[in-house]
Motif scaffolding. Sequence first.
Motif, mmCIF file in Angstrom:
data_model
loop_
_atom_site.group_PDB
_atom_site.id
_atom_site.type_symbol
_atom_site.label_atom_id
_atom_site.label_comp_id
_atom_site.label_asym_id
_atom_site.label_seq_id
_atom_site.Cartn_x
_atom_site.Cartn_y
_atom_site.Cartn_z
ATOM 1 N N SER A 3 0.816 -1.216 0.000
ATOM 2 C CA SER A 3 0.000 0.000 0.000
ATOM 3 C C SER A 3 0.850 1.267 0.000
ATOM 4 N N ARG A 4 2.148 1.143 0.329
ATOM 5 C CA ARG A 4 3.051 2.296 0.341
ATOM 6 C C ARG A 4 3.937 2.342 -0.904
ATOM 7 N N TYR A 5 3.717 1.428 -1.829
ATOM 8 C CA TYR A 5 4.545 1.387 -3.036
ATOM 9 C C TYR A 5 4.233 2.583 -3.921
ATOM 10 N N HIS A 6 5.230 3.011 -4.694
ATOM 11 C CA HIS A 6 5.072 4.233 -5.465
ATOM 12 C C HIS A 6 4.086 4.102 -6.627
ATOM 13 N N SER A 7 3.581 2.897 -6.862
ATOM 14 C CA SER A 7 2.513 2.745 -7.849
ATOM 15 C C SER A 7 1.282 3.545 -7.450
ATOM 16 N N HIS A 8 1.150 3.831 -6.145
ATOM 17 C CA HIS A 8 -0.008 4.566 -5.637
ATOM 18 C C HIS A 8 0.237 6.076 -5.580
ATOM 19 N N HIS A 9 1.436 6.516 -5.930
ATOM 20 C CA HIS A 9 1.743 7.944 -5.907
ATOM 21 C C HIS A 9 0.905 8.663 -6.968
ATOM 22 N N PRO A 10 0.395 9.849 -6.664
ATOM 23 C CA PRO A 10 -0.431 10.578 -7.652
ATOM 24 C C PRO A 10 0.257 10.776 -8.998
ATOM 25 N N PHE A 11 1.561 11.034 -8.994
ATOM 26 C CA PHE A 11 2.266 11.240 -10.259
ATOM 27 C C PHE A 11 2.279 9.953 -11.077
ATOM 28 N N ASN A 12 2.524 8.824 -10.417
ATOM 29 C CA ASN A 12 2.527 7.560 -11.153
ATOM 30 C C ASN A 12 1.132 7.214 -11.652
ATOM 31 N N ARG A 13 0.112 7.524 -10.865
ATOM 32 C CA ARG A 13 -1.258 7.269 -11.316
ATOM 33 C C ARG A 13 -1.536 8.059 -12.594
#
Length: 248
Positions: free
Chosen positions: A26-36
């Motif tokens: 749940s803390r992986y950068h796949s969830h970062h707004p920029f990556n989204r």
Amino acid sequence: MTAAPQDQQDPWSPQAFEARLRAMESRYHSHHPFNRRLNAGELQPFQVRGWVANRFYYQCRIPVKDAAILSNCDDRATRRRWVVRMLDHDGHGDHEGANAGGIEIWTRLGIATGLKRDVLESHALVVPGVRFAVDAYVNFAHTAPWQEAVISSLTEMFAPRIHKDRLAGWPTHYPWIDTSGLDYFRSRIPLADRDVEHGLEVAMQWCTTRERQQRALHILGFKLDILWAMLDAIEKAYPDDLPKEQQP
């Protein structure tokens, strides 16, 4: 009745320990707004190029990080398995095709997005926050026990999904990028599965106490923070309204 101090508690079972490690997805950068936004096709070409150029610095430092782990590792069997990771990125054999290595394959991604090879390799576009975060990770690998540095690599548990998302969406979202430039994402999926297997072996062998298991969760959290901080810096450096003369 008061609970036993953490260092006196029984260790979690291997299955429960692995479940706690994997729950940190749940803390992986796949969830970062920029990556989204990146994977949803919402970024402008200059923002994609900015991400590629900054992430390239991370790619280039991965074999340096792995060399640091090897330099601290006194276990021959582990060194034999770990050295392959350096070759995965630096290349091996004739350095052609599948032997080119991840750094070269990422360079081809950069070229496919419109970046020049010399600009990528100069790291001229790397923003301070990315450089600081990546260098902090390499420094950790230099100074930590090799087992802890190996555990930090377990963010690879979460990587196949992010690569598959890019392969599924980018050809439609970013048709201006030649699909051959996406080979890095294709190549990393089987390698990530292999690397995770080894990383988990080390974690299970090293983390025989609750204290070490908790330490492993902390280390994995540190690495997740590194990846998240990189995207924070990239997002700030490349806003939607960045003047054209400042765009890569």
